[in-house]
Design a protein around this motif. Structure first.
Motif, PDB file in Angstrom:
ATOM      1  N   ASP A 182     -28.495  21.972 -22.561  1.00  0.00           N
ATOM      2  CA  ASP A 182     -27.911  23.127 -21.888  1.00  0.00           C
ATOM      3  C   ASP A 182     -28.881  23.699 -20.855  1.00  0.00           C
ATOM      4  N   ILE A 183     -30.136  23.769 -21.252  1.00  0.00           N
ATOM      5  CA  ILE A 183     -31.156  24.374 -20.400  1.00  0.00           C
ATOM      6  C   ILE A 183     -31.617  23.411 -19.309  1.00  0.00           C
ATOM      7  N   CYS A 184     -31.911  22.197 -19.719  1.00  0.00           N
ATOM      8  CA  CYS A 184     -32.589  21.247 -18.830  1.00  0.00           C
ATOM      9  C   CYS A 184     -31.604  20.402 -18.021  1.00  0.00           C
ATOM     10  N   THR A 185     -30.788  21.078 -17.255  1.00  0.00           N
ATOM     11  CA  THR A 185     -29.906  20.374 -16.325  1.00  0.00           C
ATOM     12  C   THR A 185     -30.765  19.771 -15.205  1.00  0.00           C
ATOM     13  N   THR A 186     -30.142  19.011 -14.334  1.00  0.00           N
ATOM     14  CA  THR A 186     -30.884  18.339 -13.259  1.00  0.00           C
ATOM     15  C   THR A 186     -31.759  19.314 -12.470  1.00  0.00           C
ATOM     16  N   GLN A 187     -31.221  20.486 -12.191  1.00  0.00           N
ATOM     17  CA  GLN A 187     -31.951  21.470 -11.393  1.00  0.00           C
ATOM     18  C   GLN A 187     -33.217  21.956 -12.086  1.00  0.00           C
ATOM     19  N   TYR A 188     -33.198  21.970 -13.442  1.00  0.00           N
ATOM     20  CA  TYR A 188     -34.329  22.538 -14.189  1.00  0.00           C
ATOM     21  C   TYR A 188     -35.099  21.481 -14.984  1.00  0.00           C
ATOM     22  N   ALA A 189     -34.818  20.212 -14.753  1.00  0.00           N
ATOM     23  CA  ALA A 189     -35.462  19.143 -15.516  1.00  0.00           C
ATOM     24  C   ALA A 189     -36.980  19.153 -15.352  1.00  0.00           C
ATOM     25  N   ALA A 190     -37.445  19.315 -14.130  1.00  0.00           N
ATOM     26  CA  ALA A 190     -38.894  19.320 -13.891  1.00  0.00           C
ATOM     27  C   ALA A 190     -39.560  20.512 -14.564  1.00  0.00           C
ATOM     28  N   ALA A 191     -38.902  21.672 -14.524  1.00  0.00           N
ATOM     29  CA  ALA A 191     -39.454  22.872 -15.167  1.00  0.00           C
ATOM     30  C   ALA A 191     -39.522  22.688 -16.673  1.00  0.00           C
ATOM     31  N   CYS A 192     -38.513  22.047 -17.246  1.00  0.00           N
ATOM     32  CA  CYS A 192     -38.519  21.791 -18.690  1.00  0.00           C
ATOM     33  C   CYS A 192     -39.664  20.865 -19.068  1.00  0.00           C
ATOM     34  N   ALA A 251     -42.448  20.477 -17.488  1.00  0.00           N
ATOM     35  CA  ALA A 251     -43.705  21.207 -17.311  1.00  0.00           C
ATOM     36  C   ALA A 251     -44.013  22.116 -18.500  1.00  0.00           C
ATOM     37  N   HIS A 252     -42.959  22.577 -19.174  1.00  0.00           N
ATOM     38  CA  HIS A 252     -43.157  23.488 -20.309  1.00  0.00           C
ATOM     39  C   HIS A 252     -42.863  22.810 -21.644  1.00  0.00           C
ATOM     40  N   ASN A 253     -42.877  21.490 -21.642  1.00  0.00           N
ATOM     41  CA  ASN A 253     -42.776  20.691 -22.865  1.00  0.00           C
ATOM     42  C   ASN A 253     -41.493  20.977 -23.646  1.00  0.00           C
ATOM     43  N   ILE A 254     -40.406  21.131 -22.917  1.00  0.00           N
ATOM     44  CA  ILE A 254     -39.101  21.313 -23.555  1.00  0.00           C
ATOM     45  C   ILE A 254     -38.353  19.991 -23.433  1.00  0.00           C
ATOM     46  N   LYS A 255     -38.113  19.363 -24.581  1.00  0.00           N
ATOM     47  CA  LYS A 255     -37.545  18.015 -24.597  1.00  0.00           C
ATOM     48  C   LYS A 255     -36.267  17.998 -25.433  1.00  0.00           C
ATOM     49  N   THR A 269     -41.275  34.172 -22.704  1.00  0.00           N
ATOM     50  CA  THR A 269     -41.757  33.775 -21.383  1.00  0.00           C
ATOM     51  C   THR A 269     -41.575  32.260 -21.268  1.00  0.00           C
ATOM     52  N   ALA A 270     -41.963  31.713 -20.153  1.00  0.00           N
ATOM     53  CA  ALA A 270     -41.827  30.269 -19.962  1.00  0.00           C
ATOM     54  C   ALA A 270     -42.560  29.488 -21.051  1.00  0.00           C
ATOM     55  N   ASP A 271     -43.670  30.050 -21.536  1.00  0.00           N
ATOM     56  CA  ASP A 271     -44.478  29.361 -22.542  1.00  0.00           C
ATOM     57  C   ASP A 271     -43.892  29.433 -23.946  1.00  0.00           C
ATOM     58  N   THR A 272     -42.905  30.329 -24.170  1.00  0.00           N
ATOM     59  CA  THR A 272     -42.380  30.503 -25.524  1.00  0.00           C
ATOM     60  C   THR A 272     -40.884  30.188 -25.649  1.00  0.00           C
ATOM     61  N   VAL A 273     -40.276  29.660 -24.598  1.00  0.00           N
ATOM     62  CA  VAL A 273     -38.859  29.277 -24.674  1.00  0.00           C
ATOM     63  C   VAL A 273     -38.638  28.278 -25.807  1.00  0.00           C
ATOM     64  N   ALA A 274     -39.515  27.287 -25.898  1.00  0.00           N
ATOM     65  CA  ALA A 274     -39.350  26.230 -26.903  1.00  0.00           C
ATOM     66  C   ALA A 274     -39.448  26.758 -28.330  1.00  0.00           C
ATOM     67  N   THR A 275     -40.282  27.775 -28.543  1.00  0.00           N
ATOM     68  CA  THR A 275     -40.518  28.276 -29.900  1.00  0.00           C
ATOM     69  C   THR A 275     -39.612  29.448 -30.275  1.00  0.00           C
ATOM     70  N   ALA A 333     -38.023  28.381 -14.159  1.00  0.00           N
ATOM     71  CA  ALA A 333     -38.165  28.057 -12.737  1.00  0.00           C
ATOM     72  C   ALA A 333     -39.150  28.977 -12.028  1.00  0.00           C
ATOM     73  N   GLY A 334     -39.732  29.938 -12.756  1.00  0.00           N
ATOM     74  CA  GLY A 334     -40.724  30.822 -12.164  1.00  0.00           C
ATOM     75  C   GLY A 334     -40.150  31.973 -11.375  1.00  0.00           C
ATOM     76  N   GLN A 335     -38.908  32.336 -11.645  1.00  0.00           N
ATOM     77  CA  GLN A 335     -38.282  33.456 -10.933  1.00  0.00           C
ATOM     78  C   GLN A 335     -38.348  34.726 -11.797  1.00  0.00           C
ATOM     79  N   GLN A 336     -37.483  34.851 -12.790  1.00  0.00           N
ATOM     80  CA  GLN A 336     -37.609  35.977 -13.735  1.00  0.00           C
ATOM     81  C   GLN A 336     -38.866  35.760 -14.559  1.00  0.00           C
ATOM     82  N   TYR A 337     -39.590  36.849 -14.858  1.00  0.00           N
ATOM     83  CA  TYR A 337     -40.849  36.666 -15.574  1.00  0.00           C
ATOM     84  C   TYR A 337     -40.642  36.510 -17.074  1.00  0.00           C
TER      85      TYR A 337
END
Length: 368
Positions: free
Chosen positions: A352-362, A364-368, A334-340, A283-287
């Motif tokens: 677990d990660i991509c709940t409604t609140q974080y769906a757009a962020a997921c 954006a970072h190609n987490i499916k 980081t946001a770019d390496t969560v998936a890997t 979500a761009g809060q914690q780095y």
């Protein structure tokens, strides 16, 4: 703390410790051969008949222990030794309580203790008592200051700090934050040897880059960290260019303090790759955070525990202060390496990660 890497049998190391007068008194007859090292026990046990294993964890404020370490450990025991029984207790940040929990487990006949100490110095008394009953002790995740440990299962925590410090410095430079700008440090508790090493690693990156530590605190308690962060925001305001946080709990506390003060969020580091922090990063809060494989750590601890309980000598890839050890290497997230990292390793499902609140962020970072 001296760390040596490279595969070396624990038996040889045990012999060295014995020669130095640090070994255990074993069950061999007085007229028999030389006493065995600390990894040997007096009772014959086997996986076929099963036995009791003690697992002592330090606190509940770090979510990893109840959500990752404990279930991972218990699952590994069940898979390798279905008839074995895990006796579990959490000290909840109380060294005296942890001592009592260990006493209880020894009374109940555990054949090996796996201890993640709340206080690494105080926990030496647990080792002493276990050794007196010829029960081997494994220090899990955090070091116990005792030469009579049989084994250490942990992570390279100085490297953790280096990854945190490096990521923070690179982010500040990328944002054109000049040298001399201020950082508030939320370090871990001084009772935790890992916290000391994390801080050392972080400063090895922060200080040469020329950034100034405005203030620091040593705690693993989130509410305490948040209160401190709030006080420093009130004192320094926009002079704070970043929050260095030793773990995710403190990182989220700093973010809460910044939000409460209406302060623009600044880069904040973490450790443990908790679900809340992974979502915060997306979500761009914690780095960033740092990930050590909880499953790998727990599974290795079980493997060593089963060997020691049966009087076998586990091999080691490292040593810490002359004690056989297994140290995992950490990974920056980081946001770019969560998936890997945490998604690839199955720590969390994307659901677990991509709940409604974080769906757009997921997305954006190609987490499916």
């Amino acid at each position: 703390m001296k760390i040596t890497t490279g595969g070396r049998p624990a038996a040889l190391l045990g012999a060295v410790l014995l020669f130095a007068g640090l070994g255990l008194v074993a069950c061999a007859p007085e007229s028999g051969p030389a006493e065995p090292g600390p990894s040997e026990t007096t009772q014959a046990v086997s996986l076929e008949t099963g036995f009791k294993i003690g697992l002592l964890l330090p606190d509940e404020s770090s979510t990893r222990y109840e959500t990752q370490d404990r279930p991972g450990f218990e699952a590994a025991v069940k898979a390798a030794c279905p008839k074995c029984e895990v006796l579990y207790a959490n000290a909840n940040q109380d060294a005296a309580k942890q001592q009592q929990q260990a006493n209880s487990m020894l009374t109940q006949g555990v054949k090996v203790l796996v201890v993640d100490p709340w206080d690494g110095v105080a926990a030496a008394a647990i080792v002493d008592q276990a050794v007196a009953q010829k029960v081997p002790v494994i220090a899990y995740d955090r070091l116990i200051k005792s030469p009579q440990l049989s084994y250490i299962i942990s992570n390279n925590y100085e490297k953790v700090g280096e990854l945190q410090g490096q990521a923070l410095v690179e982010k500040l430079k990328a944002d054109n934050v000049p040298a001399g700008s201020g950082i508030v440090m939320l370090n871990g508790a001084t009772t935790d040897n890992n916290a000391v090493n994390i801080r050392k690693g972080a400063l090895s990156q922060i200080e040469p880059a020329g950034y100034k530590v405005l203030a620091h605190i040593e705690t693993w308690d989130g509410p305490t960290a948040e209160k401190f962060a709030s006080s420093q925001i009130a004192k320094f305001g926009t002079k704070i260019a970043a929050f260095y946080s030793a773990n995710d709990g403190n990182a989220l506390a700093a973010i809460a303090a910044m939000n409460a003060a209406g302060m623009k969020l600044v880069p904040t580091t973490g450790l443990d790759a908790t679900l809340a922090s992974v979502q915060s990063i997306l979500a761009g809060q914690q780095y960033m955070t740092v990930y050590n494989s909880f499953k790998g750590e727990a599974e290795q601890a079980v493997k060593v525990a089963l060997d020691l309980a049966q009087g076998k000598t586990p091999t080691s890839t490292d040593t810490v202060d002359g004690i056989p050890a297994f140290l995992q290497q950490p990974q920056a997230v980081t946001a770019d390496t969560v998936a890997t990292t945490v998604v690839k390793d199955g720590v969390y499902k994307t659901s677990d990660i991509c709940t409604t609140q974080y769906a757009a962020a997921c997305t954006a970072h190609n987490i499916k």
